[in-house]
Design a protein around this motif. Structure first.
Motif, PDB file in Angstrom:
ATOM      1  N   GLU A   1       4.324 -12.708  16.255  1.00  0.00           N
ATOM      2  CA  GLU A   1       5.734 -13.057  16.433  1.00  0.00           C
ATOM      3  C   GLU A   1       6.591 -12.282  15.438  1.00  0.00           C
ATOM      4  O   GLU A   1       7.671 -11.782  15.771  1.00  0.00           O
ATOM      5  CB  GLU A   1       5.942 -14.558  16.249  1.00  0.00           C
ATOM      6  N   GLY A   2       6.114 -12.176  14.211  1.00  0.00           N
ATOM      7  CA  GLY A   2       6.838 -11.397  13.206  1.00  0.00           C
ATOM      8  C   GLY A   2       6.861  -9.925  13.549  1.00  0.00           C
ATOM      9  O   GLY A   2       7.889  -9.254  13.406  1.00  0.00           O
ATOM     10  N   PHE A   3       5.729  -9.399  14.039  1.00  0.00           N
ATOM     11  CA  PHE A   3       5.645  -7.990  14.432  1.00  0.00           C
ATOM     12  C   PHE A   3       6.659  -7.676  15.534  1.00  0.00           C
ATOM     13  O   PHE A   3       7.420  -6.702  15.451  1.00  0.00           O
ATOM     14  CB  PHE A   3       4.221  -7.703  14.905  1.00  0.00           C
ATOM     15  N   GLY A   4       6.680  -8.515  16.567  1.00  0.00           N
ATOM     16  CA  GLY A   4       7.614  -8.302  17.666  1.00  0.00           C
ATOM     17  C   GLY A   4       9.057  -8.451  17.242  1.00  0.00           C
ATOM     18  O   GLY A   4       9.937  -7.700  17.692  1.00  0.00           O
ATOM     19  N   PHE A   5       9.322  -9.424  16.359  1.00  0.00           N
ATOM     20  CA  PHE A   5      10.695  -9.648  15.899  1.00  0.00           C
ATOM     21  C   PHE A   5      11.197  -8.459  15.093  1.00  0.00           C
ATOM     22  O   PHE A   5      12.347  -8.016  15.256  1.00  0.00           O
ATOM     23  CB  PHE A   5      10.747 -10.932  15.063  1.00  0.00           C
ATOM     24  N   GLY A   6      10.354  -7.912  14.232  1.00  0.00           N
ATOM     25  CA  GLY A   6      10.761  -6.734  13.461  1.00  0.00           C
ATOM     26  C   GLY A   6      11.076  -5.551  14.360  1.00  0.00           C
ATOM     27  O   GLY A   6      12.078  -4.855  14.167  1.00  0.00           O
ATOM     28  N   ALA A   7      10.224  -5.332  15.369  1.00  0.00           N
ATOM     29  CA  ALA A   7      10.457  -4.223  16.302  1.00  0.00           C
ATOM     30  C   ALA A   7      11.748  -4.431  17.082  1.00  0.00           C
ATOM     31  O   ALA A   7      12.547  -3.506  17.257  1.00  0.00           O
ATOM     32  CB  ALA A   7       9.275  -4.094  17.257  1.00  0.00           C
ATOM     33  N   ALA A   8      11.965  -5.672  17.557  1.00  0.00           N
ATOM     34  CA  ALA A   8      13.148  -5.950  18.388  1.00  0.00           C
ATOM     35  C   ALA A   8      14.437  -5.852  17.580  1.00  0.00           C
ATOM     36  O   ALA A   8      15.446  -5.328  18.053  1.00  0.00           O
ATOM     37  CB  ALA A   8      13.021  -7.340  19.015  1.00  0.00           C
ATOM     38  N   LEU A   9      14.420  -6.372  16.350  1.00  0.00           N
ATOM     39  CA  LEU A   9      15.637  -6.360  15.539  1.00  0.00           C
ATOM     40  C   LEU A   9      16.064  -4.934  15.215  1.00  0.00           C
ATOM     41  O   LEU A   9      17.239  -4.572  15.352  1.00  0.00           O
ATOM     42  CB  LEU A   9      15.414  -7.166  14.257  1.00  0.00           C
ATOM     43  N   LEU A  10      15.107  -4.115  14.773  1.00  0.00           N
ATOM     44  CA  LEU A  10      15.451  -2.718  14.464  1.00  0.00           C
ATOM     45  C   LEU A  10      15.912  -1.970  15.710  1.00  0.00           C
ATOM     46  O   LEU A  10      16.859  -1.186  15.661  1.00  0.00           O
ATOM     47  CB  LEU A  10      14.236  -2.018  13.843  1.00  0.00           C
ATOM     48  N   ALA A  11      15.248  -2.240  16.829  1.00  0.00           N
ATOM     49  CA  ALA A  11      15.627  -1.554  18.066  1.00  0.00           C
ATOM     50  C   ALA A  11      17.048  -1.912  18.472  1.00  0.00           C
ATOM     51  O   ALA A  11      17.815  -1.053  18.923  1.00  0.00           O
ATOM     52  CB  ALA A  11      14.652  -1.916  19.186  1.00  0.00           C
ATOM     53  N   MET A  12      17.415  -3.176  18.328  1.00  0.00           N
ATOM     54  CA  MET A  12      18.766  -3.584  18.704  1.00  0.00           C
ATOM     55  C   MET A  12      19.806  -2.887  17.830  1.00  0.00           C
ATOM     56  O   MET A  12      20.809  -2.351  18.328  1.00  0.00           O
ATOM     57  CB  MET A  12      18.924  -5.098  18.582  1.00  0.00           C
ATOM     58  N   PHE A  13      19.561  -2.850  16.528  1.00  0.00           N
ATOM     59  CA  PHE A  13      20.504  -2.180  15.635  1.00  0.00           C
ATOM     60  C   PHE A  13      20.589  -0.690  15.939  1.00  0.00           C
ATOM     61  O   PHE A  13      21.676  -0.104  15.944  1.00  0.00           O
ATOM     62  CB  PHE A  13      20.091  -2.389  14.178  1.00  0.00           C
ATOM     63  N   MET A  14      19.439  -0.059  16.196  1.00  0.00           N
ATOM     64  CA  MET A  14      19.452   1.373  16.491  1.00  0.00           C
ATOM     65  C   MET A  14      20.127   1.645  17.826  1.00  0.00           C
ATOM     66  O   MET A  14      20.813   2.654  17.996  1.00  0.00           O
ATOM     67  CB  MET A  14      18.025   1.913  16.487  1.00  0.00           C
ATOM     68  N   ARG A  15      19.927   0.733  18.778  1.00  0.00           N
ATOM     69  CA  ARG A  15      20.565   0.886  20.071  1.00  0.00           C
ATOM     70  C   ARG A  15      22.092   0.783  19.946  1.00  0.00           C
ATOM     71  O   ARG A  15      22.838   1.582  20.498  1.00  0.00           O
ATOM     72  CB  ARG A  15      20.053  -0.201  21.019  1.00  0.00           C
ATOM     73  N   VAL A  16      22.544  -0.240  19.219  1.00  0.00           N
ATOM     74  CA  VAL A  16      23.988  -0.448  19.072  1.00  0.00           C
ATOM     75  C   VAL A  16      24.611   0.681  18.256  1.00  0.00           C
ATOM     76  O   VAL A  16      25.603   1.298  18.666  1.00  0.00           O
ATOM     77  CB  VAL A  16      24.280  -1.807  18.416  1.00  0.00           C
TER      78      VAL A  16
END
Length: 786
Positions: free
Chosen positions: A180-195
């Motif tokens: 859950e932590g692994f996925g959350f880290g990937a998703a959070l960074l991806a969202m910031f990089m996307r925005v």
């Protein structure tokens, strides 16, 4: 779903560990293949010295932006790491693992994004150089562009699968919680990089088009336009870095959902089979990348689609064979499943194979459907192009209509896939696992999907370098124009597939969310009441409405951010044309660095508000309204986000390709009124398809994972001996306050061009705040422009 059936009691045998180790080796092999492709891409010729100089400027701008972005995001990562450590966990080891692998997921996501940017900024000039040979160089140019994406695709599947395999080897039964932590880290960074990347690229693109094409009547990538370098930089930090990180987090989060549910549904084999499916995807990705090549007279899109379908068929065959080879014929033969499931379910191999096939078929259908609505060879885009004969308004209206319509069909297809997977079993937990496996099936093609996405910005950049250098013309220029149009369609396709993965992963994560609530209730002596989650309950319905509203707010913030940043670019490019007359006659070079600096500063400044909204909104709903309304919140966000993301992506893609049609000579060609109308449509579509739309995909998964992580704490403060209304509501009020403050600060920056232009770099003139400049005389008096 009862907690006693979950992963904590599962132990891996020696054979199981050997299988996981083999999966890790396959993941490392993917990295080796990526390195081989990388060497091949870099071995291609780089063209003339002028082309290389332009490419170097793009490389420097992109690297500078991402380096500054990562320093900014480092603060968020440290804060979230600390908060994760404070959240409830089974034991200290799980808490430490979850927090550490949050860092790992974030670092892997950042690495994939940086690699995508680094390589694409070096491949663009090589594609342009290959196209110098005209039609004889077409196949090589296409191969270099696609294999550039193949490198990123191989690293995406390699790092994602390797990270998951390592967690399973180390934590065994606790692996899903740590992941859950692994996925959350990937998703959070991806969202910031996307925005952030989306704001950068579309601010530069819109600013360049409005001043260059519309006002100065010069080509899109004319070197006299000061925003051209920033536009090319933006393609790489947005479409390459941002989308690569996005697809990586889709891969990681889908694996998380599969492993969490697999252990409950299939026991230890449910912990392993979701690793086997993406390992097969590595093989098919290699095949898909290497067989891609255009035959004589064949369009580039047809060649790419053929490779995708071939790799999808291979995945389907191999995954079906793996399901029947690895899984037994009855649930009674599975270890670690409940007696109820073993007595009532059918053949686990059939369920798993069918679920994976549903996901693979879904990918193929979305590819066709999105290609139909955004490709230049199909009727929808041709109709949008035809409306340019009556002006910009009709272009925009037709594009909006197309987006609405295509969103309905795409949502129905995705919904049908989810429901089809759900119907494979009468048990909720097995059905949810089937939905997660459908996501794994879809992602067996992710290596090819990433290659398709990266192909777009690399081709776009190649065309820009060719036009700015003036060293590619005739047939070579036509080759690059064709590849650019193909890239627009492939980017739209990958966005459609990315949102499909978000829906599948989010639907599967509902099982994890419910499980987290049940476990917390057991620990505090509470009872799970199903009626608390029924949609017609008013508080759940309120949560659903809030979830839908957050998607609208997030999209509005992203589009407004582009509006503000683009306004600053418009002022700067106009100023340079006005203050330096030598730019237009070619005797003076534009100050490209100023525009890059403005884009960098404004995009990083705009990151905080969407990010805080994504993290704090579910916290506010969960602690303020409860776990039932939070479930409704997630449902509203998923449903609305699916429709909104597809609408924005397909409308923008259609407008972009309608412009390409006119530029190819239809309806009057370049410089005509029809061309000006499609340019306006394209500028409206830019923040739609490359900023707001794609960012909704990681947004959905970030909110889902935040909800899963906070669910135990919400229950703890709501029920039992540790219940504390002041603490619970205090957290909710704090979260609401953070969101409100962030939105207010964002809105104060102004949304109308001329209200509050961003402070230009040192030496640039500025316009006083609140001075709306509409007249050329007034503009010169105030230091602004008309």
């Amino acid at each position: 779903m009862s907690r006693q059936f979950l992963a904590e009691g599962i132990e891996l045998s020696g054979g199981d560990r050997g299988l996981v180790a083999a999966v890790a080796v396959v993941a490392l092999a993917a990295l080796v293949v990526g390195a081989v492709l990388l060497k091949e891409v870099l071995a291609a010729g780089q063209g003339t010295a002028k082309m290389q100089d332009i490419a170097k400027a793009v490389q420097e701008g992109a690297s500078a932006y991402l380096n500054r972005q990562f320093r900014t995001l480092g603060i968020f990562v440290v804060v979230v790491f600390a908060l994760l450590f404070l959240l409830p966990a089974e034991d200290t080891g799980e808490r430490i693992g979850r927090s550490l692998f949050f860092i790992v997921g974030a670092v892997f996501s950042a690495t994939i994004g940086y690699l995508g940017m680094w390589l694409s900024t070096r491949a663009n000039v090589r594609v342009a150089a290959a196209a110098q040979a005209g039609q004889s160089g077409r196949e090589k140019a296409m191969r270099v562009a696609f294999r550039t994406g193949g490198v990123v695709g191989m690293f995406t599947v390699g790092l994602g699968l390797f990270g998951a395999a390592v967690v399973v080897l180390v934590y065994a039964g606790q692996a899903p919680r740590v992941l859950e932590g692994f996925g959350f880290g990937a998703a959070l960074l991806a969202m910031f990089m996307r925005v952030g990347g989306g704001i950068f690229t579309k601010a530069a693109d819109v600013g360049a088009d409005l001043v260059g094409k519309v006002e100065q009547n010069i080509p899109e990538d004319d070197p006299r336009n000061a925003a051209t370098i920033a536009d090319n930089v933006g393609d790489n930090v947005g479409d390459c870095a941002g989308m690569a990180a996005d697809l990586f987090e889709s891969y990681a989060v889908t694996l998380v959902a599969s492993l969490i549910l697999g252990t409950a549904a299939f026991g230890s084999q449910g912990l392993l089979f979701p690793l086997i499916v993406p390992a097969i995807g590595v093989v098919t990705a290699v095949i898909g990348v290497y067989i891609t090549g255009a035959r004589p007279g064949e369009s580039g899109l047809s060649a790419i689609n053929r490779s995708f379908y071939i790799s999808a068929v291979i995945s389907a065959v191999l995954c079906t064979a793996a399901a029947f080879a690895f899984l037994p014929g009855t649930f009674a033969e599975l270890g670690g499943v409940s007696a109820e499931i073993a007595a009532t379910e059918g053949n686990p191999a059939v369920i798993a194979a069918a679920a994976v096939l549903i996901g693979i078929v879904l990918a193929g259908v979305i590819l066709w459907l999105t290609g139909y609505y955004t490709g230049t060879e199909h009727k929808p885009v041709q109709e949008v192009g035809r409306t340019s004969l009556t002006g910009a308004a009709t272009v925009i209206l037709s594009g909006i209509s197309l987006g609405f319509e295509s969103a309905v069909y795409t949502a129905l297809v995705i919904g049908g896939a989810v429901y089809g997977a759900f119907l494979l079993s009468g048990s909720v937990i097995v059905a949810l696992f089937a939905v997660a496996l459908a996501g794994c099936g879809l992602l067996t093609t992710v290596g090819v999907i990433v290659a398709m996405d990266t192909f777009g910005p690399v081709s776009d950049n190649a065309q820009g370098i060719a036009e700015m250098s003036g060293d590619v013309d005739g047939e070579g220029a036509q080759v690059l124009t064709e590849l650019d149009a193909v890239g627009n369609t492939t980017k739209a396709i990958t966005k459609g597939i990315a949102i499909a993965t978000a829906v599948l992963a989010a639907a599967a994560l509902f099982g994890s969310y419910k499980d987290a609530i049940e476990k917390a209730l057991v620990e505090v002596g509470g009872v799970f009441e199903a009626q608390d989650f029924v949609a017609f309950t008013p508080n759940v319905l309120v949560g659903l409405v809030i979830g839908a509203a957050v998607v609208f707010m997030f999209s509005g913030l992203a589009v407004n951010a582009v509006t503000r940043a683009a306004g600053a670019i418009v002022f700067e490019v106009r100023r340079q044309f006005r203050d330096n007359p030598g730019i237009m006659d070619g005797t003076t070079k534009p100050e490209y660095g100023r525009v890059v600096d403005i884009c960098t500063r404004d995009s990083l400044r705009e990151l905080a508000t969407p990010g805080l909204l994504a993290v704090m909104a579910p916290i506010a709903v969960g602690f303020g309204l409860g776990v039932g309304p939070l479930a409704g919140y997630l449902a509203g966000a998923i449903a609305t986000g699916t429709l909104m993301a597809v609408f924005l992506a397909n409308s923008g893609g259609a407008w972009d390709n309608a412009k390409k049609l006119v530029e190819d000579g239809h309806h009057g060609g370049k410089g005509s009124d029809a061309h000006a109308a499609t340019v306006i449509g394209d500028t409206v579509g830019d923040p739609f398809k490359d900023t707001a739309g794609p960012a909704i995909n990681p947004l959905i998964k970030v909110m889902n994972l935040v909800s899963v992580l906070i669910a135990p704490a919400v229950v703890t403060f709501s029920v039992g001996a540790d219940a504390s209304a002041p603490v619970r509501y205090g957290i909710a009020v704090f979260a609401v306050g953070v969101v409100v403050a962030a939105v207010v600060v964002s809105k104060r920056r102004g949304t109308v061009i001329g209200d509050e232009p961003a402070d230009p770099p040192s030496g640039s003139p500025s316009v006083p705040a609140q001075a709306t400049v509409t007249d050329p005389v007034q503009a010169r008096a105030t230091g602004g422009t008309a």
